[in-house]
Design an enzyme around this catalytic site. Sequence first.
Site, PDB file in Angstrom:
ATOM      1  N   GLY A 110     -18.067 -56.270 -42.642  1.00 56.52           N
ATOM      2  CA  GLY A 110     -18.215 -57.569 -42.000  1.00 56.52           C
ATOM      3  C   GLY A 110     -17.008 -57.816 -41.130  1.00 56.52           C
ATOM      4  N   CYS A 168     -15.893 -50.920 -46.305  1.00 54.77           N
ATOM      5  CA  CYS A 168     -15.002 -51.589 -45.350  1.00 54.77           C
ATOM      6  C   CYS A 168     -14.627 -52.990 -45.852  1.00 54.77           C
ATOM      7  CB  CYS A 168     -15.640 -51.603 -43.970  1.00 54.77           C
ATOM      8  SG  CYS A 168     -14.443 -52.006 -42.697  1.00 54.77           S
ATOM      9  N   TYR A 169     -15.125 -54.059 -45.206  1.00 58.55           N
ATOM     10  CA  TYR A 169     -14.832 -55.398 -45.717  1.00 58.55           C
ATOM     11  C   TYR A 169     -15.238 -55.504 -47.186  1.00 58.55           C
ATOM     12  CZ  TYR A 169     -15.169 -60.438 -46.445  1.00 58.55           C
ATOM     13  OH  TYR A 169     -15.027 -61.700 -46.949  1.00 58.55           O
ATOM     14  N   HIS A 182     -17.048 -46.112 -42.834  1.00 58.61           N
ATOM     15  CA  HIS A 182     -18.483 -46.442 -42.817  1.00 58.61           C
ATOM     16  C   HIS A 182     -19.333 -45.199 -43.083  1.00 58.61           C
ATOM     17  CE1 HIS A 182     -18.271 -50.626 -41.504  1.00 58.61           C
ATOM     18  NE2 HIS A 182     -17.168 -50.257 -40.889  1.00 58.61           N
ATOM     19  N   GLU A 206     -22.436 -45.109 -43.482  1.00 55.85           N
ATOM     20  CA  GLU A 206     -23.815 -45.279 -42.991  1.00 55.85           C
ATOM     21  C   GLU A 206     -24.006 -44.854 -41.541  1.00 55.85           C
ATOM     22  OE1 GLU A 206     -21.587 -47.497 -43.622  1.00 55.85           O
ATOM     23  OE2 GLU A 206     -21.736 -49.328 -42.430  1.00 55.85           O
ATOM     24  N   ASP A 252     -44.937 -50.636 -31.765  1.00 58.20           N
ATOM     25  CA  ASP A 252     -44.532 -51.689 -32.691  1.00 58.20           C
ATOM     26  C   ASP A 252     -45.661 -52.665 -32.993  1.00 58.20           C
ATOM     27  OD1 ASP A 252     -42.244 -50.338 -32.221  1.00 58.20           O
ATOM     28  OD2 ASP A 252     -41.285 -51.893 -31.011  1.00 58.20           O
ATOM     29  N   LYS A 290     -37.070 -47.678 -35.383  1.00 55.42           N
ATOM     30  CA  LYS A 290     -38.225 -47.111 -34.671  1.00 55.42           C
ATOM     31  C   LYS A 290     -38.867 -45.919 -35.394  1.00 55.42           C
ATOM     32  CE  LYS A 290     -40.438 -47.491 -30.668  1.00 55.42           C
ATOM     33  NZ  LYS A 290     -40.738 -48.769 -30.020  1.00 55.42           N
TER      34      LYS A 290
END
Length: 515
Positions: free
Chosen positions: A57, A84-85, A171, A173, A229, A371
Amino acid sequence: MEGMGRPIVVLDFGAQYSKLIARRVREARVYSLIVPYHVTLDELRGLNPQGLIFSGGPASVHAEGAPKPDPRVFDLGVPVLGICYGAQLLADSLGGEVVRASEREYGIAHLTRHDGTGLLEGIEARAQVWMSHGDRIERLPEGFVVIGESENSPFAAIARPDRQLYGVQFHPEVVHTPQGARLLSNFVHGICGCDATWNMGSFVDLAVEKIRRQVGDKQVLCGLSGGVDSSVAAALIHRAIGDQLNCVFVNNGLLRKGEANLVQRVFRDNFHINLDYVEAEEMFLSALKGVTEPEQKRKIIGNLFIDVFEKEAARLGHMDFLAQGTLYPDVIESVSATGGPSATIKSHHNVGGLPEKMNLELLEPLRELFKDEVRALGRELGLPEEVVGRHPFPGPGLGVRCIGEVTRERCDTLREADAIFIDEIRKAGLYDHIWQALVCLLPVRSVGVQGDERTYEEVCSLRAVTSEDAMTADWFRFPPDVLQRTANRICNEVEHINRVLYDITSKPPGTIEWE
Ligand code: XMP
C-alpha cells in the site's frame, strides 16, 4: 462447494497490486478473495480463511490514519504473509520498528536467501526481486528471524515460523520477481496447507451463486458488443439466471465484417439467450457526417449508443441491473482516469454514465479477473474459440479507424481490408501471438498503377502489436511474406485501396489505435 476449500484472504491496504496477489494465488489453484483492510473480525471469521495475505500500500505505517487492520487478526491463528507495507505493518504491530528509509528502494534488487526452507523453499540462493518502498523494517519483533536480505534491506524476508507469520519487503506477485509465484505457492500450499483444487469451474459455481443472490428475481440488461468481455459476462450471467438476462446488440455500422452474424449465431442460436438486435447503422453514420476530430467522434458514438440502448431497454420493459464486462485492469484505469492526476489520453469509457442515467444497479461479475482469466472462463462456459480468443476491438469501432471522415463507403472498404489482414494472420498461425491487429484508412490518397491504369485511391496502414495489458505495446515482427500476401490481397481484392503501409510505432509514444 466442490474444489473450493477455505480461501486465502487478501487484506487490501490500497495496493496497486492486490488483485495481482489474488490472481497468483488462483494460479496456484487455491481460491482467493480480496477484502478491504478494515473488514471486521467477525466478517473475516465468517470467510473462514486458511491464510491471510496483507497487501502492499502507498501509506507509511507512521502516517496519520494509516490503514491498519483489527489488531486481533493475529489471534485468528491462521498463517499471515505481509507484503511490502503489509510486512512493515506486521513488524510494527508486533513490536518491531519501522523507519523512513533515507533512500527509496525502487526497482530490481537481489534477495540473498538465508534459509531455503518454508517460505523460501526452492528459491535460488540469490534471486531477483522487485522492490518499491520508502519505509523499511529496522528492528524485528520478538521471535522473528531474517530469512533473506537484499542490498538495501537487511530484513527483506522475515519469519516467525512457530506462529506462521511471514513478511517480505519485495513484491512476489509481479513478473519482475521471477520466483515470486513459487514463494506464494510455498505460502499457500506449504505453510497454509491449502490443496491445489481451485479452477475456473469453481469460479463459475461461485460466481453463479453470487449473481443469483444479487439479482434474485429481477431483470438484467446487458449490452452485447461481441467482444470477449461482454460475451463472457453474458454467458456467465445467463448460466446463473437464464431468461432474466436481456441482451441488446446495437449494429452501429462500425463493426468488423461478419460481426453481427457471429453474435446472433453464438448467442441466440447456440446459447438461446434473449437477444435484441438493433439496426442503427444509418443513424450513426449520419451523426458522424463531416466529423474528423477523434474525441468528437467518440462522444457522438458514445452518446448515440446510450440513446439507442435506452430506447431499446424501455421497449423491453422494466430493468433493474445493467451487466458490464468490467475487468480488473479497467477498474485500475478508470480509477486513475477519474481520481488521479494522469491525463485522459482517450476517453475509453464512453458509456460510463449509463447506469446512473438509467437508474440501474451495476452487475459486474468479471471485476476480479484479468483478460486471460476471462478467456479461460469463457472456454469453461462453452463459448467458441472465435469469441474467447479474439483480439480487443474498441467501442467506437471503425469510427476511429477511418482517419478523417467516416462514411459508409470507407467503412465498407476498411471492413474488407481488415478481414483480409486477420485472415492472413490466422492462416500464418500468428493470431494468438498478437494482442491486437487492425487496419486503418488514412486521410490521404496516393497515386498507383493497376492494369496500365493510373489510380488515385485510399492508403491503409496495417498495425499489429504485442502487449500484456494494452498499457504498453510493441509492434509485431511479421515474417515479410505475411505482409506481402496481405498487401497484395488488399490491393487486388479491395476496391479503393492502392497502397498498404505497416506501422512500426510502439506504445508509447504511439497508442494502439490511431485515434
Ligand atoms: P490505445 O489506442 O489507447 O488503446 O492504445 C488501448 C486499448 O483500448 C482500445 N480502445 C478503446 N476501447 N473505447 C474502447 O472500448 C475506445 O474509445 C477505445 N480506444 C481505444 C484499443 O483498441 C486498445 O485495445
